[in-house]
Design a protein around this motif. Sequence first.
Motif, mmCIF file in Angstrom:
data_model
loop_
_atom_site.group_PDB
_atom_site.id
_atom_site.type_symbol
_atom_site.label_atom_id
_atom_site.label_comp_id
_atom_site.label_asym_id
_atom_site.label_seq_id
_atom_site.Cartn_x
_atom_site.Cartn_y
_atom_site.Cartn_z
ATOM 1 N N SER A 1 26.941 57.553 75.836
ATOM 2 C CA SER A 1 27.399 57.706 74.459
ATOM 3 C C SER A 1 28.750 58.425 74.462
ATOM 4 O O SER A 1 28.849 59.572 74.901
ATOM 5 N N VAL A 2 29.771 57.761 73.999
ATOM 6 C CA VAL A 2 31.130 58.303 74.055
ATOM 7 C C VAL A 2 31.300 59.364 72.977
ATOM 8 O O VAL A 2 31.106 59.095 71.794
ATOM 9 N N HIS A 3 31.673 60.576 73.398
ATOM 10 C CA HIS A 3 31.778 61.693 72.464
ATOM 11 C C HIS A 3 32.853 61.433 71.414
ATOM 12 O O HIS A 3 34.014 61.205 71.726
ATOM 13 N N ARG A 4 32.432 61.385 70.171
ATOM 14 C CA ARG A 4 33.297 61.181 69.007
ATOM 15 C C ARG A 4 34.134 59.895 69.098
ATOM 16 O O ARG A 4 35.203 59.792 68.524
ATOM 17 N N GLY A 5 33.606 58.935 69.850
ATOM 18 C CA GLY A 5 34.186 57.592 69.832
ATOM 19 C C GLY A 5 35.596 57.478 70.355
ATOM 20 O O GLY A 5 36.367 56.646 69.866
ATOM 21 N N ALA A 6 35.950 58.268 71.381
ATOM 22 C CA ALA A 6 37.331 58.238 71.876
ATOM 23 C C ALA A 6 37.373 58.352 73.396
ATOM 24 O O ALA A 6 36.843 59.306 73.974
ATOM 25 N N LEU A 7 38.009 57.376 74.019
ATOM 26 C CA LEU A 7 38.263 57.377 75.460
ATOM 27 C C LEU A 7 39.711 56.989 75.707
ATOM 28 O O LEU A 7 40.298 56.206 74.959
ATOM 29 N N ALA A 8 40.271 57.526 76.791
ATOM 30 C CA ALA A 8 41.597 57.081 77.224
ATOM 31 C C ALA A 8 41.632 57.109 78.734
ATOM 32 O O ALA A 8 40.984 57.958 79.374
ATOM 33 N N LEU A 9 42.349 56.183 79.320
ATOM 34 C CA LEU A 9 42.607 56.191 80.758
ATOM 35 C C LEU A 9 44.007 56.739 80.988
ATOM 36 O O LEU A 9 44.978 56.282 80.372
ATOM 37 N N GLY A 10 44.088 57.741 81.864
ATOM 38 C CA GLY A 10 45.375 58.320 82.224
ATOM 39 C C GLY A 10 45.726 57.984 83.651
ATOM 40 O O GLY A 10 44.850 57.704 84.478
ATOM 41 N N ARG A 11 46.991 58.013 83.964
ATOM 42 C CA ARG A 11 47.486 57.716 85.310
ATOM 43 C C ARG A 11 47.645 59.024 86.091
ATOM 44 O O ARG A 11 48.301 59.954 85.646
ATOM 45 N N ARG A 12 46.987 59.118 87.240
ATOM 46 C CA ARG A 12 47.103 60.313 88.081
ATOM 47 C C ARG A 12 48.531 60.484 88.612
ATOM 48 O O ARG A 12 49.270 59.505 88.756
ATOM 49 N N ARG A 13 48.876 61.749 88.907
ATOM 50 C CA ARG A 13 50.160 62.089 89.505
ATOM 51 C C ARG A 13 49.896 62.858 90.793
ATOM 52 O O ARG A 13 48.917 63.601 90.897
ATOM 53 N N ALA A 14 50.761 62.708 91.777
ATOM 54 C CA ALA A 14 50.619 63.482 93.004
ATOM 55 C C ALA A 14 50.853 64.955 92.693
ATOM 56 O O ALA A 14 51.883 65.307 92.100
ATOM 57 N N PRO A 15 49.916 65.858 93.055
ATOM 58 C CA PRO A 15 50.133 67.282 92.774
ATOM 59 C C PRO A 15 51.373 67.791 93.514
ATOM 60 O O PRO A 15 51.574 67.477 94.686
ATOM 61 N N PRO A 16 52.219 68.568 92.854
ATOM 62 C CA PRO A 16 53.412 69.095 93.514
ATOM 63 C C PRO A 16 53.046 70.158 94.541
ATOM 64 O O PRO A 16 51.967 70.759 94.460
ATOM 65 N N PRO A 17 53.899 70.432 95.517
ATOM 66 C CA PRO A 17 53.621 71.486 96.501
ATOM 67 C C PRO A 17 53.508 72.851 95.833
ATOM 68 O O PRO A 17 54.169 73.123 94.822
ATOM 69 N N LEU A 18 52.688 73.716 96.421
ATOM 70 C CA LEU A 18 52.489 75.048 95.869
ATOM 71 C C LEU A 18 53.812 75.799 95.732
ATOM 72 O O LEU A 18 54.078 76.428 94.698
ATOM 73 N N GLY A 19 54.652 75.744 96.761
ATOM 74 C CA GLY A 19 55.910 76.482 96.727
ATOM 75 C C GLY A 19 56.790 76.098 95.560
ATOM 76 O O GLY A 19 57.409 76.957 94.925
#
Length: 271
Positions: A91-109
């Motif tokens: 059951s989709v909470h409040r009738g809203a879904l979206a697909l997002g595009r992942r990004r490569a996490p930047p280096p800690l430094g």
Amino acid sequence: MRQVIATPDDPRLGPFVAVRDPALLRRRGLFVAESREVVRLLITASPFEVESVLLTETAAAALAEALALLPAATPVYVAPRALLAELVGFSVHRGALALGRRRAPPPLGRLLERTGPEARVLLIDQVTDPDNVGSLFRSGLALGAELVALGPGCADPLYRKAIRTSIASTLRLPWTELDDWSAAAETLRQQGYLLVALTPAGEVEVAEVPARGRRLALWLGNEGAGLPAERLALADLTARIAMRPGVDSLNVAVAGAVALHAWRVELTAEP
């Protein structure tokens, strides 16, 4: 680009079938955001690209202002609530879904270079519960943390439950993933951070940590085992939260919030 959907086997909805399989979704470089508020924040307050949106008619009306900010080519599918549940398997909470595009996490430094002179950083070590990860991000965003670094074994911050529990804080607060804690500790020290490991056997109370005018990195461990000895040895200081005798510990997300609140500085706009 608004498109009305009438049947769950409509080929345009193919990517949403993967919502049932987090591993498949991740292999495709996607994540799912659920609920109206999370979808709104994904669109309006995060750096992530929106792949497509699937909404009920009511949710589409409620999110009209945010949807207007999407590129014209971004698909916005509108369908009955029962169709959404049949398609994704819950059951989709409040009738809203979206697909997002992942990004490569930047280096800690690179992330640390952007932090302020009294920055607070969360280091999360083997926290496996997505609700706890999401709660830590939520507390971090609310209480002034400037970034989060997650070590191996942590729950995925872009897993649906983590995003929803965090109220989209995992989409808004900068974060990265680590594979070497020793190297990360050295990088933090080079940037002027005091590494404080939170443990019930800590040397000092969290309120006694010299926080004013300092950059602090708060190190939090696994929900059950806590931080292993090798991590405690890497820290500059260990700290504890005073508790009633006979109580073992606090939930890791609660403990993180208590420490961040004790070390809070003047809170400004989010990073």
